[in-house]
Enzyme design. Sequence first.
Site, PDB file in Angstrom:
ATOM      1  N   GLY A 192       0.818  -1.229   0.000  1.00  0.00           N
ATOM      2  CA  GLY A 192       0.000   0.000   0.000  1.00  0.00           C
ATOM      3  C   GLY A 192       0.825   1.240   0.000  1.00  0.00           C
ATOM      4  O   GLY A 192       1.675   1.374   0.511  1.00  0.00           O
ATOM      5  N   HIS A 234      -5.208   5.423  -5.557  1.00  0.00           N
ATOM      6  CA  HIS A 234      -4.918   4.836  -4.244  1.00  0.00           C
ATOM      7  C   HIS A 234      -4.311   3.454  -4.390  1.00  0.00           C
ATOM      8  O   HIS A 234      -4.437   2.800  -5.427  1.00  0.00           O
ATOM      9  CB  HIS A 234      -6.196   4.753  -3.400  1.00  0.00           C
ATOM     10  CG  HIS A 234      -7.118   3.642  -3.807  1.00  0.00           C
ATOM     11  ND1 HIS A 234      -7.049   2.376  -3.282  1.00  0.00           N
ATOM     12  CD2 HIS A 234      -8.142   3.606  -4.714  1.00  0.00           C
ATOM     13  CE1 HIS A 234      -7.988   1.613  -3.820  1.00  0.00           C
ATOM     14  NE2 HIS A 234      -8.658   2.334  -4.703  1.00  0.00           N
ATOM     15  N   CYS A 235      -3.648   3.015  -3.315  1.00  0.00           N
ATOM     16  CA  CYS A 235      -3.219   1.630  -3.192  1.00  0.00           C
ATOM     17  C   CYS A 235      -3.825   1.089  -1.904  1.00  0.00           C
ATOM     18  O   CYS A 235      -4.936   1.487  -1.533  1.00  0.00           O
ATOM     19  CB  CYS A 235      -1.698   1.510  -3.244  1.00  0.00           C
ATOM     20  SG  CYS A 235      -0.794   2.613  -2.134  1.00  0.00           S
ATOM     21  N   THR A 236      -3.153   0.187  -1.209  1.00  0.00           N
ATOM     22  CA  THR A 236      -3.753  -0.369   0.005  1.00  0.00           C
ATOM     23  C   THR A 236      -3.620   0.585   1.182  1.00  0.00           C
ATOM     24  O   THR A 236      -4.604   0.941   1.820  1.00  0.00           O
ATOM     25  CB  THR A 236      -3.103  -1.729   0.332  1.00  0.00           C
ATOM     26  OG1 THR A 236      -3.491  -2.680  -0.666  1.00  0.00           O
ATOM     27  CG2 THR A 236      -3.583  -2.241   1.687  1.00  0.00           C
TER      28      THR A 236
END
Length: 304
Positions: free
Chosen positions: A22, A195-197
Amino acid sequence: MTHRSTALRRTTRATMAVAVSGSFLLAGATAANAAGSTDLPSFGSLGAFGSSAPTTVETPRLATVDNFRDVAGPGYRTPFGHMRTGVFYRANAITPGDADLATLEGLKLSAVYDLRTPEEVAQKADRLPAGPEYVHIPILSGDLAAGVAQLRTPDDARRFMQDMNRSFVTDPAARAGFAQLLTDLANTPGPQVYHCTAGKDRTGWTSALLQTLAGVSGDDVMSDYLLTNEYTAASMERTYEGIKAGQGQGIADVYRPLLGVDASYLQAGLDELAAKYGTVQNYLLDGLGLSPVTLAKLRIKLFG
């Protein structure tokens, strides 16, 4: 070691792998000027470009998407004015509660870019308001769980994160993903979020590129990167305590550097960029294959 403890350790490593996955400006606002051959300064040359300053536009804080924020911060200062807020947002996994979902709907987002791997998405799919297009651009390659399994000390974990940021420069698949994201951001109208995690590594790298493209100072770029530790302090502590309860404090301490960000993580990527491409302009144009027109479109949006 019992079967249960072995399974728990494997689950913890897999969970940590998901958690860590993330993370130049040219004068003139016209595409014609920006498409020229003028050199863009590298990250390292931005230190004299001023500091942040507030604007009248404020980004909502989301309790259930705790790393959601504006890429422009409060309207970071550049040699040509302040960055325009309300254009590009960054976030961790977008899984809002009802109140935060309503807030997101009010932003009138046109697109959401999910940089997570299919495995990450399967664990926690986005919950989006009506309206924005969902675009999946998975960035990260290799077996993260296997890498996490090799960690024995907190320093191992820090080196792991530094190597991840270097891969944003060296890995062709990662570069292709960032190229697609930046191209889509340039060509899609309206406010957008990526976004990522955890919203800190792939997302942090993208944000550093956009801020530097706008001419934000190196100090402000790094300070903004480190805000993850402030925004997600509570959730990081909950994750740490969960690992400690399940695996003991020793394992939790090894994994703790994976939960947040450190200046050395981003700096490792920037140093790799300088070594491989010399300048940010070369990285964007040659490494990512972006056109001068795409960079011009991004600059126009960043200043609007």
